[in-house]
Motif scaffolding. Structure first.
Motif, PDB file in Angstrom:
ATOM      1  N   ILE A   8       7.301   0.465   3.215  1.00 55.41           N
ATOM      2  CA  ILE A   8       7.283   1.322   2.198  1.00 55.41           C
ATOM      3  C   ILE A   8       8.488   1.679   1.595  1.00 55.41           C
ATOM      4  O   ILE A   8       8.897   1.526   0.324  1.00 55.41           O
ATOM      5  CB  ILE A   8       6.711   2.880   2.573  1.00 55.41           C
ATOM      6  CG1 ILE A   8       5.303   2.741   2.949  1.00 55.41           C
ATOM      7  CG2 ILE A   8       7.033   4.023   1.666  1.00 55.41           C
ATOM      8  CD1 ILE A   8       4.663   3.721   3.575  1.00 55.41           C
ATOM      9  N   ALA A   9       9.605   1.672   2.508  1.00 54.69           N
ATOM     10  CA  ALA A   9      11.170   1.984   1.858  1.00 54.69           C
ATOM     11  C   ALA A   9      11.843   0.462   1.529  1.00 54.69           C
ATOM     12  O   ALA A   9      12.839   0.539   1.183  1.00 54.69           O
ATOM     13  CB  ALA A   9      11.994   2.412   3.138  1.00 54.69           C
ATOM     14  N   ARG A  10      10.864  -0.517   1.542  1.00 56.88           N
ATOM     15  CA  ARG A  10      11.251  -1.885   0.969  1.00 56.88           C
ATOM     16  C   ARG A  10      12.737  -2.359   1.854  1.00 56.88           C
ATOM     17  O   ARG A  10      13.510  -2.950   0.991  1.00 56.88           O
ATOM     18  CB  ARG A  10      11.228  -1.825  -0.328  1.00 56.88           C
ATOM     19  CG  ARG A  10      10.107  -1.351  -1.090  1.00 56.88           C
ATOM     20  CD  ARG A  10      10.050  -2.248  -2.401  1.00 56.88           C
ATOM     21  NE  ARG A  10       8.962  -1.785  -3.098  1.00 56.88           N
ATOM     22  CZ  ARG A  10       7.569  -2.379  -3.011  1.00 56.88           C
ATOM     23  NH1 ARG A  10       7.609  -3.314  -2.220  1.00 56.88           N
ATOM     24  NH2 ARG A  10       6.592  -2.066  -3.598  1.00 56.88           N
ATOM     25  N   ARG A  31      -1.480   9.487  -2.809  1.00 53.60           N
ATOM     26  CA  ARG A  31      -2.603   9.722  -2.148  1.00 53.60           C
ATOM     27  C   ARG A  31      -2.794  10.524  -0.784  1.00 53.60           C
ATOM     28  O   ARG A  31      -3.523  11.412  -0.708  1.00 53.60           O
ATOM     29  CB  ARG A  31      -3.656   8.899  -2.475  1.00 53.60           C
ATOM     30  CG  ARG A  31      -3.633   7.951  -3.537  1.00 53.60           C
ATOM     31  CD  ARG A  31      -4.476   8.855  -4.719  1.00 53.60           C
ATOM     32  NE  ARG A  31      -4.555   8.243  -5.867  1.00 53.60           N
ATOM     33  CZ  ARG A  31      -5.252   8.317  -7.083  1.00 53.60           C
ATOM     34  NH1 ARG A  31      -6.115   9.382  -6.893  1.00 53.60           N
ATOM     35  NH2 ARG A  31      -5.229   7.767  -8.155  1.00 53.60           N
ATOM     36  N   ILE A  32      -2.118   9.974   0.038  1.00 56.34           N
ATOM     37  CA  ILE A  32      -2.212  10.553   1.349  1.00 56.34           C
ATOM     38  C   ILE A  32      -1.477  11.728   1.684  1.00 56.34           C
ATOM     39  O   ILE A  32      -1.509  12.777   2.116  1.00 56.34           O
ATOM     40  CB  ILE A  32      -2.104   9.339   2.377  1.00 56.34           C
ATOM     41  CG1 ILE A  32      -3.032   8.271   2.207  1.00 56.34           C
ATOM     42  CG2 ILE A  32      -2.472  10.039   3.823  1.00 56.34           C
ATOM     43  CD1 ILE A  32      -4.731   8.741   1.979  1.00 56.34           C
ATOM     44  N   LEU A  33       0.026  11.293   1.333  1.00 56.88           N
ATOM     45  CA  LEU A  33       0.997  12.104   1.960  1.00 56.88           C
ATOM     46  C   LEU A  33       1.294  13.092   0.819  1.00 56.88           C
ATOM     47  O   LEU A  33       1.873  14.308   0.846  1.00 56.88           O
ATOM     48  CB  LEU A  33       2.563  11.295   2.129  1.00 56.88           C
ATOM     49  CG  LEU A  33       2.087  10.595   3.299  1.00 56.88           C
ATOM     50  CD1 LEU A  33       3.573   9.484   3.321  1.00 56.88           C
ATOM     51  CD2 LEU A  33       2.019  11.231   4.755  1.00 56.88           C
ATOM     52  N   ARG A  34       1.165  12.832  -0.588  1.00 54.03           N
ATOM     53  CA  ARG A  34       1.180  13.601  -1.712  1.00 54.03           C
ATOM     54  C   ARG A  34       2.691  14.068  -1.881  1.00 54.03           C
ATOM     55  O   ARG A  34       2.833  15.369  -1.977  1.00 54.03           O
ATOM     56  CB  ARG A  34       0.166  14.813  -1.597  1.00 54.03           C
ATOM     57  CG  ARG A  34      -1.263  14.527  -1.643  1.00 54.03           C
ATOM     58  CD  ARG A  34      -1.969  15.590  -1.717  1.00 54.03           C
ATOM     59  NE  ARG A  34      -3.302  15.362  -1.369  1.00 54.03           N
ATOM     60  CZ  ARG A  34      -4.382  14.739  -2.383  1.00 54.03           C
ATOM     61  NH1 ARG A  34      -4.112  14.802  -3.723  1.00 54.03           N
ATOM     62  NH2 ARG A  34      -5.615  14.571  -1.946  1.00 54.03           N
ATOM     63  N   GLY A  73       0.847  -1.140   0.005  1.00 54.47           N
ATOM     64  CA  GLY A  73       0.079  -0.007   0.093  1.00 54.47           C
ATOM     65  C   GLY A  73       0.656   1.202   0.169  1.00 54.47           C
ATOM     66  O   GLY A  73       0.229   2.370   0.142  1.00 54.47           O
ATOM     67  N   GLY A  74       2.163   1.076   0.071  1.00 49.77           N
ATOM     68  CA  GLY A  74       3.051   2.250  -0.071  1.00 49.77           C
ATOM     69  C   GLY A  74       2.805   3.337  -1.002  1.00 49.77           C
ATOM     70  O   GLY A  74       2.813   4.521  -0.806  1.00 49.77           O
ATOM     71  N   ALA A  75       2.724   2.829  -2.241  1.00 46.79           N
ATOM     72  CA  ALA A  75       2.797   3.734  -3.523  1.00 46.79           C
ATOM     73  C   ALA A  75       1.147   4.610  -3.084  1.00 46.79           C
ATOM     74  O   ALA A  75       1.368   5.729  -3.237  1.00 46.79           O
ATOM     75  CB  ALA A  75       2.571   3.103  -4.801  1.00 46.79           C
ATOM     76  N   TYR A  76       0.147   3.994  -2.768  1.00 45.67           N
ATOM     77  CA  TYR A  76      -1.120   4.743  -2.583  1.00 45.67           C
ATOM     78  C   TYR A  76      -0.926   5.692  -1.102  1.00 45.67           C
ATOM     79  O   TYR A  76      -1.003   7.091  -1.551  1.00 45.67           O
ATOM     80  CB  TYR A  76      -2.169   3.557  -2.229  1.00 45.67           C
ATOM     81  CG  TYR A  76      -3.402   4.489  -1.783  1.00 45.67           C
ATOM     82  CD1 TYR A  76      -4.313   4.925  -2.846  1.00 45.67           C
ATOM     83  CD2 TYR A  76      -3.918   4.677  -0.444  1.00 45.67           C
ATOM     84  CE1 TYR A  76      -5.392   5.636  -2.366  1.00 45.67           C
ATOM     85  CE2 TYR A  76      -4.987   5.280   0.115  1.00 45.67           C
ATOM     86  CZ  TYR A  76      -6.026   5.722  -1.116  1.00 45.67           C
ATOM     87  OH  TYR A  76      -7.056   6.561  -0.775  1.00 45.67           O
TER      88      TYR A  76
END
Length: 148
Positions: A117-119, A75-78, A68-71
Motif C-alpha cells: 500500500i505504501a509502495r 472503502r475498508i479503512l475510510r 488493492g490498496g486504494a480500495y
C-alpha cells in the motif's frame, strides 16, 4: 494415504504450505519444516524451499497491497486525505524497516500488505522480507537439529 515425507512430495508440499502461510490464510509452515528435518530431509534444502515459498507468498501479499490498496484505504479503512498523508510520511520514515518482522505470526502478513500500500520499493521490500524469512527458517532448522 498420501505420504508427504517422500522427496517427491515433501519439498513441493513445503513450498506450497510456506507460500500459503505468507498470504492472508491462517496457516503455518514451521511444523512441516521441523517434521521434514526430523525425518532426515536435507536441512539446507528444506530451509531454502521454505524461504522461497514464504517469500513469494509475501510478494503476493505485497502485490495485493499495490493493486488493492486504494480500495482498502477508501472503502475498508475510510481514511481521509490528511490521515493518508500522515500515515505515508510516518511509514516512509520509520515503517519500512518493520518489514524485517514480516516473518512474525499474525503481524507479518499485514506488514507486507502495508508495504505494498505504501509502495515500498520492491527491491527493498524483497531484501527485508527475504532476510527475515530466511533467518526464521534457519534458526528453526538449527534448533531442530540440536533437538534430534
Amino acid at each position: 494415504m498420501i505420504d508427504f515425507f517422500t522427496p517427491e512430495l515433501g519439498y513441493p508440499a513445503l513450498f506450497l504450505l510456506s507460500f500459503l502461510a505468507a498470504t492472508v490464510l491462517p496457516l503455518g509452515s514451521e511444523w512441516l519444516l521441523v517434521a521434514m528435518i526430523a525425518g532426515a530431509f536435507d536441512p539446507t534444502s528444506a530451509v531454502l524451499v521454505a524461504t522461497a515459498g514464504n517469500t513469494l507468498g509475501a510478494c503476493t501479499t505485497y502485490a495485493i497491497g499495490i493493486w488493492g490498496g486504494a480500495y482498502l484505504i477508501h472503502r475498508i479503512l475510510r481514511m481521509d486525505e490528511a490521515s493518508q498523508a500522515k500515515a505515508h510520511r510516518y511509514y516512509s520514515k520509520w515503517g519500512q524497516w518493520s518489514l524485517l518482522l514480516s516473518w512474525l505470526p499474525v503481524i507479518g502478513d499485514p506488514l507486507c500488505l502495508v508495504g505494498g500500500i505504501a509502495r515500498v520499493r520492491f527491491s527493498f521490500f524483497l531484501l527485508l522480507a527475504l532476510m527475515g524469512k530466511f533467518s526464521r527458517y534457519a534458526v528453526l532448522a538449527w534448533l531442530t537439529l540440536q533437538a534430534i
